[in-house]
Each structure stands twice: as C-alpha cells, then as structure tokens.
Design a protein around this motif. Sequence first.
Motif, PDB file in Angstrom:
ATOM      1  N   ARG A  98       0.842  -1.200   0.000  1.00 59.61           N
ATOM      2  CA  ARG A  98       0.000   0.000   0.000  1.00 59.61           C
ATOM      3  C   ARG A  98       0.879   1.253   0.000  1.00 59.61           C
ATOM      4  N   VAL A  99       1.928   1.251   0.832  1.00 61.30           N
ATOM      5  CA  VAL A  99       2.839   2.397   0.901  1.00 61.30           C
ATOM      6  C   VAL A  99       3.587   2.563  -0.419  1.00 61.30           C
ATOM      7  N   VAL A 100       4.095   1.477  -0.978  1.00 60.76           N
ATOM      8  CA  VAL A 100       4.822   1.561  -2.252  1.00 60.76           C
ATOM      9  C   VAL A 100       3.925   2.170  -3.323  1.00 60.76           C
ATOM     10  N   LEU A 101       2.697   1.696  -3.426  1.00 59.27           N
ATOM     11  CA  LEU A 101       1.794   2.211  -4.455  1.00 59.27           C
ATOM     12  C   LEU A 101       1.420   3.669  -4.190  1.00 59.27           C
ATOM     13  N   GLU A 102       1.304   4.039  -2.936  1.00 63.34           N
ATOM     14  CA  GLU A 102       1.041   5.446  -2.585  1.00 63.34           C
ATOM     15  C   GLU A 102       2.206   6.334  -3.016  1.00 63.34           C
ATOM     16  N   VAL A 103       3.420   5.909  -2.704  1.00 64.25           N
ATOM     17  CA  VAL A 103       4.603   6.698  -3.053  1.00 64.25           C
ATOM     18  C   VAL A 103       4.785   6.755  -4.573  1.00 64.25           C
ATOM     19  N   VAL A 104       4.531   5.636  -5.251  1.00 64.23           N
ATOM     20  CA  VAL A 104       4.602   5.626  -6.719  1.00 64.23           C
ATOM     21  C   VAL A 104       3.561   6.588  -7.288  1.00 64.23           C
ATOM     22  N   GLY A 105       2.369   6.605  -6.712  1.00 63.06           N
ATOM     23  CA  GLY A 105       1.335   7.536  -7.158  1.00 63.06           C
ATOM     24  C   GLY A 105       1.772   8.980  -7.018  1.00 63.06           C
ATOM     25  N   GLU A 106       2.417   9.286  -5.902  1.00 63.81           N
ATOM     26  CA  GLU A 106       2.907  10.646  -5.694  1.00 63.81           C
ATOM     27  C   GLU A 106       4.068  10.961  -6.639  1.00 63.81           C
ATOM     28  N   ALA A 107       4.945   9.991  -6.842  1.00 65.19           N
ATOM     29  CA  ALA A 107       6.103  10.206  -7.719  1.00 65.19           C
ATOM     30  C   ALA A 107       5.679  10.461  -9.159  1.00 65.19           C
ATOM     31  N   THR A 108       4.556   9.879  -9.559  1.00 60.50           N
ATOM     32  CA  THR A 108       4.055  10.062 -10.918  1.00 60.50           C
ATOM     33  C   THR A 108       2.975  11.142 -10.961  1.00 60.50           C
ATOM     34  N   GLN A 109       2.842  11.870  -9.867  1.00 60.36           N
ATOM     35  CA  GLN A 109       1.863  12.957  -9.746  1.00 60.36           C
ATOM     36  C   GLN A 109       0.448  12.507 -10.086  1.00 60.36           C
ATOM     37  N   GLY A 110       0.147  11.252  -9.767  1.00 59.80           N
ATOM     38  CA  GLY A 110      -1.194  10.718  -9.974  1.00 59.80           C
ATOM     39  C   GLY A 110      -1.535  10.394 -11.414  1.00 59.80           C
ATOM     40  N   ARG A 111      -0.579  10.568 -12.339  1.00 58.41           N
ATOM     41  CA  ARG A 111      -0.876  10.394 -13.763  1.00 58.41           C
ATOM     42  C   ARG A 111      -1.304   8.981 -14.127  1.00 58.41           C
ATOM     43  N   ILE A 112      -0.836   7.991 -13.410  1.00 60.39           N
ATOM     44  CA  ILE A 112      -1.157   6.616 -13.805  1.00 60.39           C
ATOM     45  C   ILE A 112      -2.138   5.946 -12.839  1.00 60.39           C
ATOM     46  N   MET A 113      -2.490   6.605 -11.751  1.00 59.31           N
ATOM     47  CA  MET A 113      -3.310   5.949 -10.740  1.00 59.31           C
ATOM     48  C   MET A 113      -4.704   5.574 -11.258  1.00 59.31           C
ATOM     49  N   GLU A 114      -5.331   6.438 -12.035  1.00 61.27           N
ATOM     50  CA  GLU A 114      -6.658   6.107 -12.562  1.00 61.27           C
ATOM     51  C   GLU A 114      -6.591   4.895 -13.478  1.00 61.27           C
ATOM     52  N   ARG A 115      -5.581   4.852 -14.340  1.00 58.07           N
ATOM     53  CA  ARG A 115      -5.442   3.707 -15.245  1.00 58.07           C
ATOM     54  C   ARG A 115      -5.120   2.442 -14.470  1.00 58.07           C
ATOM     55  N   LEU A 116      -4.312   2.576 -13.440  1.00 56.38           N
ATOM     56  CA  LEU A 116      -3.973   1.426 -12.613  1.00 56.38           C
ATOM     57  C   LEU A 116      -5.213   0.936 -11.873  1.00 56.38           C
ATOM     58  N   GLN A 117      -5.980   1.864 -11.319  1.00 58.91           N
ATOM     59  CA  GLN A 117      -7.231   1.499 -10.640  1.00 58.91           C
ATOM     60  C   GLN A 117      -8.153   0.724 -11.599  1.00 58.91           C
ATOM     61  N   ALA A 118      -8.273   1.207 -12.836  1.00 59.74           N
ATOM     62  CA  ALA A 118      -9.158   0.575 -13.809  1.00 59.74           C
ATOM     63  C   ALA A 118      -8.683  -0.820 -14.225  1.00 59.74           C
ATOM     64  N   ALA A 119      -7.368  -1.057 -14.155  1.00 62.74           N
ATOM     65  CA  ALA A 119      -6.811  -2.340 -14.603  1.00 62.74           C
ATOM     66  C   ALA A 119      -6.864  -3.424 -13.539  1.00 62.74           C
ATOM     67  N   LEU A 120      -7.159  -3.047 -12.307  1.00 60.54           N
ATOM     68  CA  LEU A 120      -7.117  -4.018 -11.212  1.00 60.54           C
ATOM     69  C   LEU A 120      -8.513  -4.352 -10.706  1.00 60.54           C
ATOM     70  N   PRO A 121      -8.696  -5.565 -10.186  1.00 62.34           N
ATOM     71  CA  PRO A 121      -9.987  -5.911  -9.586  1.00 62.34           C
ATOM     72  C   PRO A 121     -10.185  -5.139  -8.278  1.00 62.34           C
ATOM     73  N   THR A 122     -11.424  -5.067  -7.834  1.00 59.79           N
ATOM     74  CA  THR A 122     -11.790  -4.277  -6.666  1.00 59.79           C
ATOM     75  C   THR A 122     -10.944  -4.594  -5.440  1.00 59.79           C
ATOM     76  N   ASP A 123     -10.687  -5.862  -5.174  1.00 60.20           N
ATOM     77  CA  ASP A 123      -9.973  -6.197  -3.943  1.00 60.20           C
ATOM     78  C   ASP A 123      -8.520  -5.706  -3.960  1.00 60.20           C
ATOM     79  N   ILE A 124      -7.842  -5.770  -5.102  1.00 58.11           N
ATOM     80  CA  ILE A 124      -6.467  -5.263  -5.189  1.00 58.11           C
ATOM     81  C   ILE A 124      -6.488  -3.738  -5.270  1.00 58.11           C
ATOM     82  N   ARG A 125      -7.509  -3.189  -5.890  1.00 61.84           N
ATOM     83  CA  ARG A 125      -7.642  -1.740  -6.035  1.00 61.84           C
ATOM     84  C   ARG A 125      -7.597  -1.034  -4.684  1.00 61.84           C
TER      85      ARG A 125
END
Length: 135
Positions: A98-125
């Motif tokens: 969870r922390v790694v993905l949070e930090v990656v989200g911040e490092a990418t300024q949120g640019r990929i988080m929506e696409r990542l959210q859409a690519a994953l099932p609800t439980d991993i999301r």
Amino acid sequence: MTDVQHHELVGQVQARARLADIGAATSAIRATLQTLGERVPDGLAENIAAELPREIGEYLRQTAKSPSGGLRFDREEFVGRVADRAGMDPPQAAQAARVVLEVVGEATQGRIMERLQAALPTDIRQLVPAGKPPA
C-alpha cells in the motif's frame, strides 16, 4: 527522474512503512512492483515504469516482459507474492505494498493511478490510492 529522486522514493517507503532500513524498503518496492508487473497489462506496466527512476522502473519491466504479464489473481495472492518476494509476513506485505503504491502515485503525480485502478480488480484496487495526490 534523477538518482536523488530514486533515493527519496526509497526513503519515503522506508519511513512510511516503518521498515528497518533502506534494504527492506528496496525489497518492498521490488516485490510490489514485480508483482504488479505480473498483474497488469504489459503496456500499462511499461507506462508506469517510464514514469519512475530507471532502477525502480526496471522491477516492473522484469515481470512485464515475461509471458505472465496480465495474470489474473486476487488480493490475497497479490499480497502473498509480495510477502514471498520481500521476506515479510502477509500483514506487513499488505502495508508495504500500500505504501509503495502510494509513493509511486505521488512520484508520478497521480498520472497513472486512474489507469492502474481501472486495470485491477476491486480487492487489489484497495491497495492503490485513488485520484491525484494532495497538492
């Protein structure tokens, strides 16, 4: 990104996940991103990797280039793979991921988080921060 940003990213993961040292933080990052690379479509893994410091992006590329890119597995399997790779117990691995993905989200300024959210099932999301990071 520069090497300084690489060190900052690792340091952020270490501090937020309360890991013992930089080695543990690096293991958590590697384990999470290799597992993510197995789970998401290869093109998305490459897009995320391109937004990260080269050394960190390589963790995604290692598994995204394998035939296993885009495997279907649930949150329990995701966390189990992270735990195995990082040498952690599952609760610690879930927190670290969870922390790694949070930090990656911040490092990418949120640019990929929506696409990542859409690519994953609800439980991993649930491990992935939603939307853009606070300003």
